[in-house]
Design an enzyme around this catalytic site. Structure first.
Site, mmCIF file in Angstrom:
data_model
loop_
_atom_site.group_PDB
_atom_site.id
_atom_site.type_symbol
_atom_site.label_atom_id
_atom_site.label_comp_id
_atom_site.label_asym_id
_atom_site.label_seq_id
_atom_site.Cartn_x
_atom_site.Cartn_y
_atom_site.Cartn_z
ATOM 1 N N ARG A 294 4.678 5.426 5.949
ATOM 2 C CA ARG A 294 4.701 4.942 4.567
ATOM 3 C C ARG A 294 3.405 5.256 3.838
ATOM 4 O O ARG A 294 3.415 5.679 2.676
ATOM 5 C CB ARG A 294 4.984 3.436 4.552
ATOM 6 C CG ARG A 294 6.436 3.115 4.842
ATOM 7 C CD ARG A 294 6.700 1.639 5.039
ATOM 8 N NE ARG A 294 8.136 1.411 5.184
ATOM 9 C CZ ARG A 294 8.693 0.243 5.470
ATOM 10 N NH1 ARG A 294 7.913 -0.829 5.652
ATOM 11 N NH2 ARG A 294 10.001 0.126 5.572
ATOM 12 N N TYR A 434 12.596 7.749 0.835
ATOM 13 C CA TYR A 434 12.513 7.633 2.289
ATOM 14 C C TYR A 434 11.340 6.789 2.774
ATOM 15 O O TYR A 434 10.489 6.391 2.000
ATOM 16 C CB TYR A 434 12.564 8.980 2.992
ATOM 17 C CG TYR A 434 11.539 10.026 2.668
ATOM 18 C CD1 TYR A 434 11.839 11.365 2.881
ATOM 19 C CD2 TYR A 434 10.279 9.727 2.184
ATOM 20 C CE1 TYR A 434 10.915 12.353 2.631
ATOM 21 C CE2 TYR A 434 9.357 10.703 1.936
ATOM 22 C CZ TYR A 434 9.676 12.026 2.148
ATOM 23 O OH TYR A 434 8.754 12.993 1.897
ATOM 24 N N GLU A 435 11.400 6.495 4.095
ATOM 25 C CA GLU A 435 10.478 5.552 4.749
ATOM 26 C C GLU A 435 10.564 4.156 4.136
ATOM 27 O O GLU A 435 9.568 3.447 4.022
ATOM 28 C CB GLU A 435 9.031 6.063 4.706
ATOM 29 C CG GLU A 435 8.845 7.451 5.263
ATOM 30 C CD GLU A 435 9.421 7.637 6.654
ATOM 31 O OE1 GLU A 435 9.626 6.648 7.370
ATOM 32 O OE2 GLU A 435 9.679 8.795 7.028
ATOM 33 N N GLY A 436 11.756 3.768 3.750
ATOM 34 C CA GLY A 436 11.964 2.492 3.071
ATOM 35 C C GLY A 436 11.876 2.706 1.583
ATOM 36 O O GLY A 436 10.812 3.056 1.060
ATOM 37 N N GLN A 441 10.069 -1.645 -0.442
ATOM 38 C CA GLN A 441 8.620 -1.890 -0.419
ATOM 39 C C GLN A 441 8.273 -3.108 -1.279
ATOM 40 O O GLN A 441 7.425 -3.925 -0.909
ATOM 41 C CB GLN A 441 7.866 -0.658 -0.931
ATOM 42 C CG GLN A 441 8.128 0.613 -0.178
ATOM 43 C CD GLN A 441 7.854 0.501 1.296
ATOM 44 O OE1 GLN A 441 6.816 -0.024 1.705
ATOM 45 N NE2 GLN A 441 8.770 0.987 2.113
#
Length: 594
Positions: A294, A434-436, A441
């Site tokens: 992230r 992506y990556e959450g 977040q």
């Protein structure tokens, strides 16, 4: 358009704003000093400019391909990766035991900005290797570390993060991939995974997959997930490679951007795998990898924004149209049109703020591990946790916004693929997802990070910003000062409101409804705070006669641009924080119903 690594800006941000010297004082990095930092950034910039940037356009046009279950990287990418590995770029912050340098994480992040800016699709490959390294260092067995770490650190092998399934996107608790014990300490891994970045390619001999799956007796939901390591090829006792494992890519996604990054659909058919860490603790183990990714993705947003800005600035200096309001010149460069210059100035200011947020998060991560006392390490960890969702979400939003403005500066030519401006916009758009996703977040920020220490980290941040506010009158008066004061007050009001609503029995919907606005508010203000710190550092250097006066004065002006165009709009952010869940519920009932 030729890319030029902003080495001077990166060094200034690390030293004058993020405070990397604090990391050096810990003694954890005995080989690190300012001279080495400069050498690393220069070398990274040269490699990114000379090797990676020229492949960016051709990679977008040609992309990666798949034939008979084997992925071939875009033309030139495999050779570029081998040069990248030979340069030691995957081992900058890894431990000495694993063959790493080691250097501060913050310096690694700064070096990788140049990689992402030069070629975002390429940068995703080593970025995931870095995350794999962190996960193995934290949770791998001694045998796993001995087998895999040195090869990953050297770049001889790459890593991949394997989470998502067709029916389980952001809800990892819904995944169904299984891992059945083989009776010899290994597991048979079965299932299908999607969106696996660089899940297969021909740039290295082996790829290490970190896979989330369920054991046969695992409880339902997220508490029943375990983490497994599956190697593309079996690794023999002497470290050589044996037979190919029984997993393969069955397709490549056709995407809006990052065409040269192979996004694989992977099929695991009883593939041999090893358990990493504890059974049913896979989600917490994977978060080591995800948090690393992230922050790296936040840096990716900075990189693509920088690339888009550089191209727009060059175009604005070349494209001639209309009369200059400053010089009176006819057929002047469009850079002399006030709105174009304002747009470029805001782009530059937002990039500088995002860079400062990401590199400050990197320094916090270093200090959370290496500060002298347990209390200091705990405080720095609080800062790292608070900043990570902001670094990821706010910076990737900046990447999209700046890339979009880059298209706008080009006018109609920005919408034409041959200029390259459109590619930056297309590539940037994946980073908030992506990556959450950035919505996740925001929920993580208000749901966990803000209150995990009772709000102490947020209060400490607000206190630091108020201290900076006391120093700013040395440089500014009037609006630049007033806007920052109002912005800090807005953050304080919003923070206390969210903490209060979290404590209330009926406050959950209000908090989640405010999450996105609060993250953007906090990002806006923290970015302004860090640019103000940079401006004061620039003034100190000017007073000492140290450095390029024009460039340093630019840092002072940059804060004023940010204050006028970002901090000036913070009160509107604050107004949306307090909308509340009831309003959204009414929208669902009255508006969305048609």
């Amino acid at each position: 358009m030729t890319y030029r690594a902003p080495v001077r800006d990166l060094a200034f941000t690390l030293e004058a704003i993020a405070g990397i010297d604090q990391v050096a004082v810990t003694g954890a990095f005995p080989d690190y000093d300012s001279e080495l930092m400069g050498a690393v950034l220069e070398a990274a910039g040269q490699f990114s400019e000379g090797v990676l940037a020229p492949l960016n356009r051709t990679g977008d046009q040609n992309g990666s391909t798949i034939t008979d279950g084997n992925v071939t990287a875009a033309p030139g990418f495999a050779d570029a990766y081998r040069q990248f590995a030979a340069g030691g770029w995957t081992g900058l912050s890894a431990s000495t035991a694993a063959g790493g340098q080691p250097l501060p994480k913050a310096l690694e992040l700064a070096a990788y900005e140049t990689v992402h800016a030069a070629n975002m699709a390429f940068g995703l490959c080593p970025m995931l290797s870095l995350a794999t390294i962190e996960a193995l260092e934290a949770h791998g067995t001694d045998a796993q570390k001995a087998t895999y770490l040195s090869k990953l650190v050297s770049g001889e092998w790459t890593g991949a993060m394997v989470l998502t399934e067709p029916q389980a996107g952001s809800d990892l608790g819904a995944l169904t991939a299984t891992a059945v014990p083989n009776g010899d300490g290994t597991y048979a891994l079965s299932g299908q995974k999607i969106f696996i970045t660089w899940g297969d390619h021909d740039a290295t001999d082996n790829i290490v997959h970190m896979v989330l799956a369920r054991l046969p007796d695992a409880p339902a939901g997220p508490k029943g997930i375990s983490l497994f390591l599956a190697s593309k090829y079996a690794v023999k006792a002497d470290g050589s490679l044996g037979e190919r494992n029984s997993f393969k890519p069955v397709g490549l996604e056709h995407k809006l951007g990052i065409h040269a990054s192979p996004t694989c659909v992977m099929s695991y058919e009883g593939a041999t795998a090893e358990l990493v860490g504890q059974p049913n603790q896979g989600l917490s183990h994977m978060f080591v990898m995800m948090n690393a990714a992230r922050l790296a993705v936040g840096m990716e947003g900075v990189g693509i924004a920088e690339r888009a800005y550089q191209q727009a600035l060059a175009y604005a200096g070349e494209r001639r149209q209309g009369r200059s309001v400053w010089t009176g010149e006819r057929n002047a460069p469009i850079l002399d049109h006030p709105d174009v210059r304002r747009t470029l100035s805001v782009m530059k200011a937002r990039i500088a703020a995002a860079r400062a947020i990401c590199l400050s998060t990197g320094v916090a991560a270093d200090m959370a591990k290496h500060a002298a006392t347990e209390e200091e390490r705990r405080n720095w960890k609080g800062r790292e946790d608070l900043f990570t969702p902001i670094a990821k979400a706010w910076s990737t939003d900046v990447g999209c916004e700046v890339a979009s403005l880059g298209v706008q500066v080009h006018g109609g030519m920005g919408f034409i693929e041959e200029t390259g401006a459109a590619q930056h916009y297309r590539d940037a758009r994946i980073a908030p997802i992506y990556e959450g996703t950035n919505g996740i977040q925001a929920m993580d920020l208000v749901g966990r990070k803000l209150s995990q220490d009772g709000g102490d980290s947020a209060r400490a941040l607000i206190h630091e910003m108020k201290l900076t506010l006391l120093e700013l009158p040395r440089l500014y008066e009037g609006k630049p000062l007033e806007r920052f004061a109002n912005a800090v007050e807005a953050v304080q009001d919003a923070t206390y409101w969210i903490l209060d609503r979290k404590a209330a029995e009926d406050g959950a919907a209000d908090v989640l409804a405010a999450a996105d606005a609060y993250l953007k508010l906090l990002g806006d203000v923290v970015g302004g705070w860090l640019l103000a710190r940079g401006a004061m550092a620039a003034k100190a250097r000017l007073d000492a006669g140290d450095g390029d006066a024009v460039w340093l004065n630019g840092k002072i002006t940059l804060y004023e641009v940010y204050a006028a165009n970002v901090l000036g709009f913070v009160p509107s952010r604050l107004a949306t924080v307090g909308q509340g869940g009831a309003l959204l519920e009414r929208m669902s009932a009255e508006v969305l119903a048609g």
